[in-house]
Design an enzyme around this catalytic site. Structure first.
Site, PDB file in Angstrom:
ATOM      1  CB  SER A  85      -5.031   1.253  -2.886  1.00  0.00           C
ATOM      2  OG  SER A  85      -5.435   1.087  -1.561  1.00  0.00           O
ATOM      3  CD  GLU A 111      -3.185   0.633   0.491  1.00  0.00           C
ATOM      4  OE1 GLU A 111      -3.548   1.341  -0.463  1.00  0.00           O
ATOM      5  OE2 GLU A 111      -3.767  -0.407   0.842  1.00  0.00           O
ATOM      6  CG  ASP A 125     -21.974   6.859 -12.306  1.00  0.00           C
ATOM      7  OD1 ASP A 125     -21.110   6.299 -11.617  1.00  0.00           O
ATOM      8  OD2 ASP A 125     -21.757   7.255 -13.468  1.00  0.00           O
ATOM      9  N   GLY A 136     -23.396  11.600 -16.589  1.00  0.00           N
ATOM     10  CA  GLY A 136     -23.358  12.477 -15.430  1.00  0.00           C
ATOM     11  C   GLY A 136     -22.886  11.738 -14.191  1.00  0.00           C
ATOM     12  CG  ASP A 167      -1.062   4.818  -1.222  1.00  0.00           C
ATOM     13  OD1 ASP A 167      -1.655   4.325  -2.191  1.00  0.00           O
ATOM     14  OD2 ASP A 167      -1.490   4.725  -0.050  1.00  0.00           O
ATOM     15  CG  ASP A 170     -20.211  10.836 -17.867  1.00  0.00           C
ATOM     16  OD1 ASP A 170     -20.063  10.232 -16.775  1.00  0.00           O
ATOM     17  OD2 ASP A 170     -21.332  11.158 -18.314  1.00  0.00           O
ATOM     18  CB  ILE A 171     -16.990   6.183 -16.438  1.00  0.00           C
ATOM     19  CG1 ILE A 171     -15.632   6.879 -16.255  1.00  0.00           C
ATOM     20  CG2 ILE A 171     -16.815   4.698 -16.726  1.00  0.00           C
ATOM     21  CD1 ILE A 171     -14.736   6.850 -17.473  1.00  0.00           C
TER      22      ILE A 171
END
Length: 611
Positions: free
Chosen positions: A515, A297, A581, A579, A301, A560-561
């Site tokens: 992550s 992690e 979600d 839009g 990061d 937008d996905i």
């Protein structure tokens, strides 16, 4: 301080009686948490760091300031408060301070034994279980987390003198069973999920990307260069490096390895090959540099947040407190709430990073509502001071943490065994930015992307249009009773979340999850802050009012996905649509378009002008 049984008895007999009626009244009670087994009574000598939260006298005013200075349409936009101004607003009333001190003194605890937050709204004391049980009229037990083997000393209820109920909002650790785990999807490695890559066509046409295309190798092989191409950030070099900073938080023994970082930058960010980052050690936190101690992690990061933003100074916060606590130690100390320790530190810092990324969290229902709201209010203080806080939305869709969406039970912790969608916390706090995940190029919804609606926090004003618009598209009765349609919706935005190359313990491999998405989006936020600071403008601070304004009025600010969902709890979850979600938020960033907005005094938003 250290108590013996004799000393506690002596202090109890000599202490003056409390000046008020000391009848105890139940303050908080929770059902025994699912997945935890009560093992045995806690040792009387076990030490607990009790955190006592006093009411913040003028939080409503702080919240008003926060929304005004974060609203791109408000004339106060960017007029952040100072540390001292924030502390003056949230300082408790003198009466609360005095009454709590009197109560503690009645148990033999003097002012010298207390640790106070700068605003005096938190009091911390170290006491043995025997004294905590007397103070709170409760019984502590050792609890075992069945799946992980972690153990905690907790209770399921506690009481306070009735006259103190309005002067103490919360006492922890008592009823909190949250584990604050990392959000890395280590279980999504199946080769069958990988896209086929046609390298005979070296570029994938992506109209929103830099020069309208992305290297084809990026489809199953994410690097900082891929992300800058995909999110239209190629060619931007930070220049406000004397003012701008980015921070990464780490807990639970996650150590960022410098050798891994240097190997990563040498391969993927050559200009940063000789760079490094600052490490801040909080409450006994460590950063063991033995390769075998490297944290996946922490490596992920730091390599992406600092790699994307080089040469912006980076800070890695390593905070002590990691499970499992060993209940058979002679003098054990329970340190299972490291996030509170980090908050204590960062709120005391006069100059925190302008962007802070956190890839940790837990199911909202594992954190008592009273405590979750106090933590959320602490996060609001940072936003009011100009800090952008980003949190991973989680890696289990609408589910409860079971890696297999088909076997998730999603039972509530209220003892009724109800099935409900399980939002994540702190991602559900309305004063932070929650980040979901995408994958593939062209981008698609990554089914692990945590999303849904808070059961603790009501819908904030900045979601007053976007969320009802989404809900209106659902067929009548869809998931009725499984979620709170009036709650704060998550996530707000998203970014790539799979097939990230990372150096870990000396080896090159791939990883994914929110992550990965969170430090990625945070990196681009930090670059936007750099652009503003270079122009002598204030940093962005709390992002969400800007995000929802841009999502509504400047749709090319985000990619937008559409399509796909985040299954869990025996359902297909919510669907990603045009839009906002509750799967991918408004989508992924378009850096240069966002940069034009944040450098243009928001003129590009006025009147609904689309880029």
């Amino acid at each position: 301080m250290r108590y013996s049984t004799l000393l506690v008895l002596t202090l109890g007999s000599l202490a003056a009686a409390a000046p008020r009626d000391c009848a105890q009244k139940l303050k908080e009670q929770v059902s025994p948490p699912r997945g935890w087994t009560k093992v045995k009574p806690a040792s009387a000598e076990h030490n607990i760091n009790l955190r006592i939260g006093l009411p913040q006298a003028n939080f409503a005013q702080l919240e008003k300031h926060l929304y005004e200075i974060s609203d791109p349409f408000n004339e106060r936009y960017g007029d952040h408060l100072s540390k001292e101004e924030v502390e003056a607003l949230i300082a408790p009333h003198d009466e609360s301070i005095q009454l709590v001190e009197e109560w503690l003194a009645s148990h033999g605890i003097s002012a010298d034994d207390l640790t106070r937050s700068p605003a005096k709204d938190w009091v911390t004391i170290k006491v043995p279980v025997s004294l905590a049980e007397k103070m709170l009229d409760t019984e502590y037990h050792v609890w075992l987390h069945d799946e992980s083997g972690d153990t905690m000393v907790r209770t399921t209820s506690y009481s306070l003198p009735e006259h103190l109920h309005e002067h103490i909002e919360v006492v922890q650790p008592t009823t909190m069973f949250g584990r604050f785990k990392g959000m890395k999807a280590t279980y999504h490695y199946a080769d069958t999920e990988r896209p086929s890559v046609d390298l005979s066509q070296p570029w994938i046409p992506i109209p929103s990307a830099y020069n309208g295309e992305v290297n084809a190798s990026c489809n199953a092989s994410i690097t900082p260069t891929c992300l800058k191409e995909l999110y239209n950030g190629v060619g931007y070099t930070p220049s406000a490096t004397n003012a701008n900073k980015i921070g990464i938080t780490a807990y639970l023994g996650q150590y960022a390895n410098f050798e891994d970082f240097h190997n990563f930058t040498a391969m993927f960010v050559p200009d940063a090959a000789s760079s490094s980052f600052e490490v801040v050690y909080i409450d006994g936190g460590q950063n063991n540099q033995t390769l075998s101690a490297a944290g996946l992690e922490a490596d992920l990061d730091t390599q992406y947040a600092f790699g994307l933003t080089y040469p912006t100074p980076g800070t890695f916060y390593t905070t002590g407190g990691m499970p499992p606590y060993i209940p058979d130690d002679d003098t054990p100390t329970d340190t299972n709430e490291p996030y509170a320790n980090w908050l204590d530190y960062i709120l005391s810092d006069p100059s925190p990073p302008q962007t802070i990324s956190t890839s940790y969290g837990d199911n909202e229902q594992t954190v008592p509502e009273s405590y979750a709201k106090r933590v959320c209010e602490d996060l609001a203080q940072l936003g009011a001071r100009g800090v952008s806080l980003l949190f991973a939305s989680g890696d289990f869709g609408v589910g409860d943490g079971d890696a297999n969406p088909e076997t998730q039970t999603c039972y509530t912790n209220n003892g009724l065994n109800e099935t409900k969608f399980i939002p994540g916390f702190p991602a559900s706090c309305p004063y932070v930015t929650s980040v979901g995940a995408t994958w593939y190029i062209p981008e698609e919804t990554y089914f692990i992307s945590g999303g849904g609606f808070s059961n603790y926090f009501s819908r904030p004003d900045y979601q007053a249009v976007a969320v009802p618009e989404y809900l209106s598209k659902l067929a009548p009765g869809t998931y009725e009773g499984l979620y709170n349609p009036y709650g704060r919706g998550i996530p707000d935005v998203s970014a790539q979340g799979q097939w990230f190359w990372v150096y870990y313990a000396g080896q090159l491999g791939q990883i994914g999850g929110t992550s990965a998405a969170t430090p990625t989006f945070s990196g681009f936020v930090s670059l936007l802050n750099d652009a503003r600071l270079a122009k002598k403008l204030p940093p962005l601070g709390f992002l969400n009012p800007l995000i929802y304004a841009a999502g509504a009025f400047a749709p090319k600010a985000f990619n937008d996905i559409v399509g796909g969902s985040n299954p869990g709890c025996g359902t297909e979850g919510f669907n990603a649509t045009i839009g906002w979600d509750p799967v991918t938020g408004f989508g992924t960033p378009n850096f240069y378009n966002l940069k034009d907005i944040v450098l243009g005094d928001m003129d590009l938003l006025i009147g609904g002008l689309s880029l």
